[in-house]
Design a protein around this motif. Sequence first.
Motif, PDB file in Angstrom:
ATOM      1  N   VAL A  85       0.833  -1.201   0.000  1.00  0.00           N
ATOM      2  CA  VAL A  85       0.000   0.000   0.000  1.00  0.00           C
ATOM      3  C   VAL A  85       0.872   1.258   0.000  1.00  0.00           C
ATOM      4  O   VAL A  85       0.659   2.188  -0.801  1.00  0.00           O
ATOM      5  N   GLU A  86       1.853   1.304   0.880  1.00  0.00           N
ATOM      6  CA  GLU A  86       2.711   2.492   0.959  1.00  0.00           C
ATOM      7  C   GLU A  86       3.500   2.722  -0.318  1.00  0.00           C
ATOM      8  O   GLU A  86       3.633   3.861  -0.795  1.00  0.00           O
ATOM      9  N   LEU A  87       4.022   1.638  -0.905  1.00  0.00           N
ATOM     10  CA  LEU A  87       4.798   1.793  -2.136  1.00  0.00           C
ATOM     11  C   LEU A  87       3.929   2.323  -3.276  1.00  0.00           C
ATOM     12  O   LEU A  87       4.383   3.157  -4.081  1.00  0.00           O
ATOM     13  N   MET A  88       2.692   1.838  -3.354  1.00  0.00           N
ATOM     14  CA  MET A  88       1.810   2.312  -4.423  1.00  0.00           C
ATOM     15  C   MET A  88       1.473   3.784  -4.227  1.00  0.00           C
ATOM     16  O   MET A  88       1.504   4.578  -5.191  1.00  0.00           O
ATOM     17  N   ILE A  89       1.147   4.175  -3.007  1.00  0.00           N
ATOM     18  CA  ILE A  89       0.841   5.581  -2.749  1.00  0.00           C
ATOM     19  C   ILE A  89       2.056   6.463  -3.043  1.00  0.00           C
ATOM     20  O   ILE A  89       1.939   7.527  -3.662  1.00  0.00           O
ATOM     21  N   ASP A  90       3.234   6.018  -2.631  1.00  0.00           N
ATOM     22  CA  ASP A  90       4.447   6.790  -2.897  1.00  0.00           C
ATOM     23  C   ASP A  90       4.739   6.901  -4.388  1.00  0.00           C
ATOM     24  O   ASP A  90       5.321   7.903  -4.842  1.00  0.00           O
ATOM     25  N   TYR A  91       4.358   5.878  -5.151  1.00  0.00           N
ATOM     26  CA  TYR A  91       4.587   5.940  -6.597  1.00  0.00           C
ATOM     27  C   TYR A  91       3.574   6.870  -7.272  1.00  0.00           C
ATOM     28  O   TYR A  91       3.939   7.670  -8.148  1.00  0.00           O
ATOM     29  N   LEU A  92       2.314   6.786  -6.864  1.00  0.00           N
ATOM     30  CA  LEU A  92       1.263   7.520  -7.566  1.00  0.00           C
ATOM     31  C   LEU A  92       1.165   8.989  -7.151  1.00  0.00           C
ATOM     32  O   LEU A  92       0.905   9.854  -7.996  1.00  0.00           O
ATOM     33  N   GLN A  93       1.338   9.285  -5.865  1.00  0.00           N
ATOM     34  CA  GLN A  93       1.039  10.639  -5.400  1.00  0.00           C
ATOM     35  C   GLN A  93       1.789  11.740  -6.157  1.00  0.00           C
ATOM     36  O   GLN A  93       1.175  12.742  -6.543  1.00  0.00           O
ATOM     37  N   PRO A  94       3.098  11.591  -6.421  1.00  0.00           N
ATOM     38  CA  PRO A  94       3.789  12.668  -7.146  1.00  0.00           C
ATOM     39  C   PRO A  94       3.260  12.888  -8.562  1.00  0.00           C
ATOM     40  O   PRO A  94       3.542  13.932  -9.161  1.00  0.00           O
ATOM     41  N   LYS A  95       2.510  11.947  -9.070  1.00  0.00           N
ATOM     42  CA  LYS A  95       1.980  12.058 -10.425  1.00  0.00           C
ATOM     43  C   LYS A  95       0.568  12.650 -10.434  1.00  0.00           C
ATOM     44  O   LYS A  95      -0.080  12.706 -11.482  1.00  0.00           O
ATOM     45  N   THR A  96       0.071  13.038  -9.253  1.00  0.00           N
ATOM     46  CA  THR A  96      -1.265  13.620  -9.118  1.00  0.00           C
ATOM     47  C   THR A  96      -1.166  14.967  -8.421  1.00  0.00           C
ATOM     48  O   THR A  96      -0.092  15.408  -8.010  1.00  0.00           O
ATOM     49  N   ASP A  97      -2.332  15.626  -8.227  1.00  0.00           N
ATOM     50  CA  ASP A  97      -2.401  16.859  -7.431  1.00  0.00           C
ATOM     51  C   ASP A  97      -3.058  16.590  -6.087  1.00  0.00           C
ATOM     52  O   ASP A  97      -3.573  17.508  -5.444  1.00  0.00           O
ATOM     53  N   LEU A  98      -3.026  15.337  -5.632  1.00  0.00           N
ATOM     54  CA  LEU A  98      -3.699  14.949  -4.409  1.00  0.00           C
ATOM     55  C   LEU A  98      -2.773  15.039  -3.201  1.00  0.00           C
ATOM     56  O   LEU A  98      -1.583  14.729  -3.291  1.00  0.00           O
ATOM     57  N   SER A  99      -3.341  15.437  -2.068  1.00  0.00           N
ATOM     58  CA  SER A  99      -2.602  15.394  -0.812  1.00  0.00           C
ATOM     59  C   SER A  99      -2.481  13.945  -0.355  1.00  0.00           C
ATOM     60  O   SER A  99      -3.148  13.044  -0.879  1.00  0.00           O
ATOM     61  N   LEU A 100      -1.629  13.718   0.661  1.00  0.00           N
ATOM     62  CA  LEU A 100      -1.495  12.365   1.198  1.00  0.00           C
ATOM     63  C   LEU A 100      -2.830  11.852   1.722  1.00  0.00           C
ATOM     64  O   LEU A 100      -3.189  10.684   1.491  1.00  0.00           O
ATOM     65  N   SER A 101      -3.573  12.696   2.393  1.00  0.00           N
ATOM     66  CA  SER A 101      -4.882  12.275   2.910  1.00  0.00           C
ATOM     67  C   SER A 101      -5.831  11.923   1.773  1.00  0.00           C
ATOM     68  O   SER A 101      -6.548  10.910   1.833  1.00  0.00           O
ATOM     69  N   GLU A 102      -5.842  12.745   0.719  1.00  0.00           N
ATOM     70  CA  GLU A 102      -6.764  12.503  -0.396  1.00  0.00           C
ATOM     71  C   GLU A 102      -6.431  11.222  -1.138  1.00  0.00           C
ATOM     72  O   GLU A 102      -7.330  10.433  -1.463  1.00  0.00           O
ATOM     73  N   ILE A 103      -5.134  11.011  -1.423  1.00  0.00           N
ATOM     74  CA  ILE A 103      -4.803   9.803  -2.178  1.00  0.00           C
ATOM     75  C   ILE A 103      -4.999   8.562  -1.319  1.00  0.00           C
ATOM     76  O   ILE A 103      -5.374   7.494  -1.822  1.00  0.00           O
ATOM     77  N   THR A 104      -4.809   8.681  -0.015  1.00  0.00           N
ATOM     78  CA  THR A 104      -5.081   7.549   0.866  1.00  0.00           C
ATOM     79  C   THR A 104      -6.560   7.198   0.841  1.00  0.00           C
ATOM     80  O   THR A 104      -6.941   6.023   0.788  1.00  0.00           O
ATOM     81  N   MET A 105      -7.422   8.213   0.878  1.00  0.00           N
ATOM     82  CA  MET A 105      -8.858   7.951   0.783  1.00  0.00           C
ATOM     83  C   MET A 105      -9.228   7.350  -0.568  1.00  0.00           C
ATOM     84  O   MET A 105     -10.053   6.427  -0.652  1.00  0.00           O
ATOM     85  N   LEU A 106      -8.590   7.843  -1.645  1.00  0.00           N
ATOM     86  CA  LEU A 106      -8.860   7.292  -2.967  1.00  0.00           C
ATOM     87  C   LEU A 106      -8.459   5.825  -3.030  1.00  0.00           C
ATOM     88  O   LEU A 106      -9.211   4.976  -3.538  1.00  0.00           O
ATOM     89  N   MET A 107      -7.286   5.502  -2.489  1.00  0.00           N
ATOM     90  CA  MET A 107      -6.842   4.108  -2.504  1.00  0.00           C
ATOM     91  C   MET A 107      -7.764   3.223  -1.657  1.00  0.00           C
ATOM     92  O   MET A 107      -7.996   2.050  -1.981  1.00  0.00           O
ATOM     93  N   SER A 108      -8.310   3.775  -0.595  1.00  0.00           N
ATOM     94  CA  SER A 108      -9.240   3.010   0.234  1.00  0.00           C
ATOM     95  C   SER A 108     -10.558   2.769  -0.495  1.00  0.00           C
ATOM     96  O   SER A 108     -11.231   1.755  -0.276  1.00  0.00           O
ATOM     97  N   ALA A 109     -10.921   3.695  -1.388  1.00  0.00           N
ATOM     98  CA  ALA A 109     -12.177   3.558  -2.133  1.00  0.00           C
ATOM     99  C   ALA A 109     -12.074   2.581  -3.294  1.00  0.00           C
ATOM    100  O   ALA A 109     -13.030   1.832  -3.575  1.00  0.00           O
TER     101      ALA A 109
END
Length: 301
Positions: free
Chosen positions: A243-267
């Motif tokens: 989970v952490e590796l995927m978030i770390d890979y994707l977040q810099p490629k988006t305009d999402l905050s850590l909280s937002e991308i975490t919620m997106l990944m949970s959804a």
Amino acid sequence: MSIRVSTEHFVYAMDKENKPAVTVQSGEQIVVDTYDCFENQIKSETTPIDAIDWNRINPATGPVYVEGAEPGDVLKVHIDDIELGERGVMVTGPQLGVMGHRMTEFQAKIIPIQDDQAIFNEKLALPLNPMIGVIGVAPEGEGINCGTPGAHGGNMDTKLITTGAALYFPVYQKGALFSLGDLHAAMGDGEISVSGIEIPAKVTATLDVIKGQPIEYPFLQNEEGLAVLVSKKTLDEAADTAVELMIDYLQPKTDLSLSEITMLMSAVGQVEVSQVVDPLKTARFFVPKIVLDAYHIKVFE
């Protein structure tokens, strides 16, 4: 023209000391012949457990030296085709797999492949899911036996590793030293008996070197989305790291905050189990293609 890698060249460990079977250029296609995970030792359902040399398990054909691959690079492996043999084999028994503590006898089962099905018995024919159990590169330090998964790949036993998938491996050694083996005609998540339908096969794959995008664990992309494959001592550790590796890979490629991308990944993200029977457990975290498309994410490009 494809470069053939025959079963004359195989290894029991992925290791920087292994002599390359062949050398290819980035972008070339290879055709790899493989043994089954028992090195074709099981000839019938009456084969006794003491007739099997357990030091000859999970041979991987190779290694393939890829010109231009250097430590810190990524090796992309596109699975172009898998051609299965005519019969598979399964085993279980004492101390093997999840149920081994309740078994008293070793049992082997021969499973013919007919009309694109695996004939389990006279009542049940199973759909095929041809997939690769052992695939990877030479690890960073000492060699790792082909039965053990890790950051280098190895025995990840992940059913997504099939025709059409692209895998991305961290390169630790010059030339990458890529190998594969342990094909399955079908295997469920977990591989709970300690074997899928083990089978010899021929795999066609294309190898490409990607510069300047180091990764910690293998990634896999298919038509449905993107997964990261992590092997650890426990499934909890493997899942959390994935989970952490995927978030770390994707977040810099988006305009999402850590909280937002975490919620997106949970959804929309999926924590999935690959296998629970190897020396390390393998889990994956999968993100659907809609997320990649929405943010115009081109994987490792």
